[in-house]
Motif scaffolding. Sequence first.
Motif, PDB file in Angstrom:
ATOM      1  N   MET A   1      84.155   8.234  43.494  1.00 19.56           N
ATOM      2  CA  MET A   1      83.653   7.056  42.807  1.00 19.56           C
ATOM      3  C   MET A   1      84.148   7.102  41.360  1.00 19.56           C
ATOM      4  O   MET A   1      83.976   8.095  40.675  1.00 19.56           O
ATOM      5  N   SER A   2      84.737   6.029  40.909  1.00 20.91           N
ATOM      6  CA  SER A   2      85.267   5.977  39.546  1.00 20.91           C
ATOM      7  C   SER A   2      84.138   5.835  38.529  1.00 20.91           C
ATOM      8  O   SER A   2      82.997   5.512  38.868  1.00 20.91           O
ATOM      9  N   ARG A   3      84.490   6.080  37.281  1.00 18.76           N
ATOM     10  CA  ARG A   3      83.510   5.943  36.196  1.00 18.76           C
ATOM     11  C   ARG A   3      82.961   4.519  36.152  1.00 18.76           C
ATOM     12  O   ARG A   3      81.769   4.299  35.989  1.00 18.76           O
ATOM     13  N   ARG A   4      83.860   3.542  36.332  1.00 19.01           N
ATOM     14  CA  ARG A   4      83.451   2.132  36.324  1.00 19.01           C
ATOM     15  C   ARG A   4      82.459   1.851  37.445  1.00 19.01           C
ATOM     16  O   ARG A   4      81.456   1.166  37.247  1.00 19.01           O
ATOM     17  N   ASP A   5      82.729   2.374  38.633  1.00 17.16           N
ATOM     18  CA  ASP A   5      81.828   2.160  39.772  1.00 17.16           C
ATOM     19  C   ASP A   5      80.442   2.781  39.520  1.00 17.16           C
ATOM     20  O   ASP A   5      79.418   2.210  39.888  1.00 17.16           O
ATOM     21  N   LYS A   6      80.431   3.956  38.898  1.00 15.45           N
ATOM     22  CA  LYS A   6      79.159   4.614  38.574  1.00 15.45           C
ATOM     23  C   LYS A   6      78.357   3.778  37.574  1.00 15.45           C
ATOM     24  O   LYS A   6      77.152   3.586  37.723  1.00 15.45           O
ATOM     25  N   ILE A   7      79.036   3.286  36.553  1.00 15.84           N
ATOM     26  CA  ILE A   7      78.372   2.457  35.539  1.00 15.84           C
ATOM     27  C   ILE A   7      77.855   1.168  36.179  1.00 15.84           C
ATOM     28  O   ILE A   7      76.724   0.742  35.916  1.00 15.84           O
ATOM     29  N   LEU A   8      78.656   0.563  37.026  1.00 12.26           N
ATOM     30  CA  LEU A   8      78.234  -0.662  37.716  1.00 12.26           C
ATOM     31  C   LEU A   8      77.022  -0.396  38.604  1.00 12.26           C
ATOM     32  O   LEU A   8      76.067  -1.184  38.619  1.00 12.26           O
ATOM     33  N   ALA A   9      77.001   0.722  39.314  1.00 14.17           N
ATOM     34  CA  ALA A   9      75.861   1.068  40.174  1.00 14.17           C
ATOM     35  C   ALA A   9      74.605   1.287  39.331  1.00 14.17           C
ATOM     36  O   ALA A   9      73.508   0.837  39.702  1.00 14.17           O
ATOM     37  N   GLN A  10      74.747   1.958  38.187  1.00 13.68           N
ATOM     38  CA  GLN A  10      73.597   2.161  37.292  1.00 13.68           C
ATOM     39  C   GLN A  10      73.090   0.833  36.752  1.00 13.68           C
ATOM     40  O   GLN A  10      71.884   0.618  36.644  1.00 13.68           O
ATOM     41  N   TYR A  11      74.005  -0.048  36.402  1.00 16.69           N
ATOM     42  CA  TYR A  11      73.639  -1.377  35.904  1.00 16.69           C
ATOM     43  C   TYR A  11      72.857  -2.150  36.960  1.00 16.69           C
ATOM     44  O   TYR A  11      71.812  -2.728  36.675  1.00 16.69           O
ATOM     45  N   GLU A  12      73.367  -2.150  38.186  1.00 17.24           N
ATOM     46  CA  GLU A  12      72.688  -2.875  39.264  1.00 17.24           C
ATOM     47  C   GLU A  12      71.296  -2.310  39.512  1.00 17.24           C
ATOM     48  O   GLU A  12      70.331  -3.058  39.706  1.00 17.24           O
ATOM     49  N   GLU A  13      71.161  -0.992  39.505  1.00 19.13           N
ATOM     50  CA  GLU A  13      69.860  -0.345  39.706  1.00 19.13           C
ATOM     51  C   GLU A  13      68.900  -0.711  38.571  1.00 19.13           C
ATOM     52  O   GLU A  13      67.739  -1.030  38.800  1.00 19.13           O
ATOM     53  N   SER A  14      69.391  -0.689  37.350  1.00 20.38           N
ATOM     54  CA  SER A  14      68.561  -1.038  36.196  1.00 20.38           C
ATOM     55  C   SER A  14      68.136  -2.495  36.233  1.00 20.38           C
ATOM     56  O   SER A  14      66.980  -2.825  35.938  1.00 20.38           O
ATOM     57  N   LEU A  15      69.051  -3.367  36.593  1.00 20.64           N
ATOM     58  CA  LEU A  15      68.741  -4.790  36.676  1.00 20.64           C
ATOM     59  C   LEU A  15      67.678  -5.049  37.745  1.00 20.64           C
ATOM     60  O   LEU A  15      66.723  -5.799  37.527  1.00 20.64           O
ATOM     61  N   PHE A  16      67.819  -4.402  38.900  1.00 21.73           N
ATOM     62  CA  PHE A  16      66.846  -4.559  39.972  1.00 21.73           C
ATOM     63  C   PHE A  16      65.479  -4.022  39.538  1.00 21.73           C
ATOM     64  O   PHE A  16      64.443  -4.656  39.775  1.00 21.73           O
ATOM     65  N   THR A  17      65.458  -2.875  38.868  1.00 27.37           N
ATOM     66  CA  THR A  17      64.206  -2.293  38.376  1.00 27.37           C
ATOM     67  C   THR A  17      63.523  -3.236  37.393  1.00 27.37           C
ATOM     68  O   THR A  17      62.308  -3.451  37.461  1.00 27.37           O
ATOM     69  N   LEU A  18      64.286  -3.804  36.484  1.00 28.93           N
ATOM     70  CA  LEU A  18      63.747  -4.748  35.510  1.00 28.93           C
ATOM     71  C   LEU A  18      63.189  -5.990  36.202  1.00 28.93           C
ATOM     72  O   LEU A  18      62.084  -6.448  35.884  1.00 28.93           O
ATOM     73  N   LEU A  19      63.912  -6.515  37.155  1.00 32.11           N
ATOM     74  CA  LEU A  19      63.464  -7.692  37.898  1.00 32.11           C
ATOM     75  C   LEU A  19      62.147  -7.404  38.633  1.00 32.11           C
ATOM     76  O   LEU A  19      61.214  -8.197  38.579  1.00 32.11           O
TER      77      LEU A  19
END
Length: 68
Positions: A1-19
């Motif tokens: 998994m690339s650095r970009r993919d890891k950051i994107l996965a963290q972003y999606e998880e954070s966004l879902f948690t916030l929602l």
Amino acid sequence: MSRRDKILAQYEESLFTLLMSEAAEWEGGRLLEEMERLSRDPAAACAASLLFTAAFGGGADLCREAAH
């Protein structure tokens, strides 16, 4: 998994948690308002008591209190 993919996965998880957090706060506020409304309604106390009695037995005292 690339650095970009890891950051994107963290972003999606954070966004879902916030929602989900926002949704839970909104729903909690709505339920508190409903609880306050029902606590001022003697008929609601009687209905709750009857449901409790049907489910667990006992609890009819609330209906007697609401009738007075």
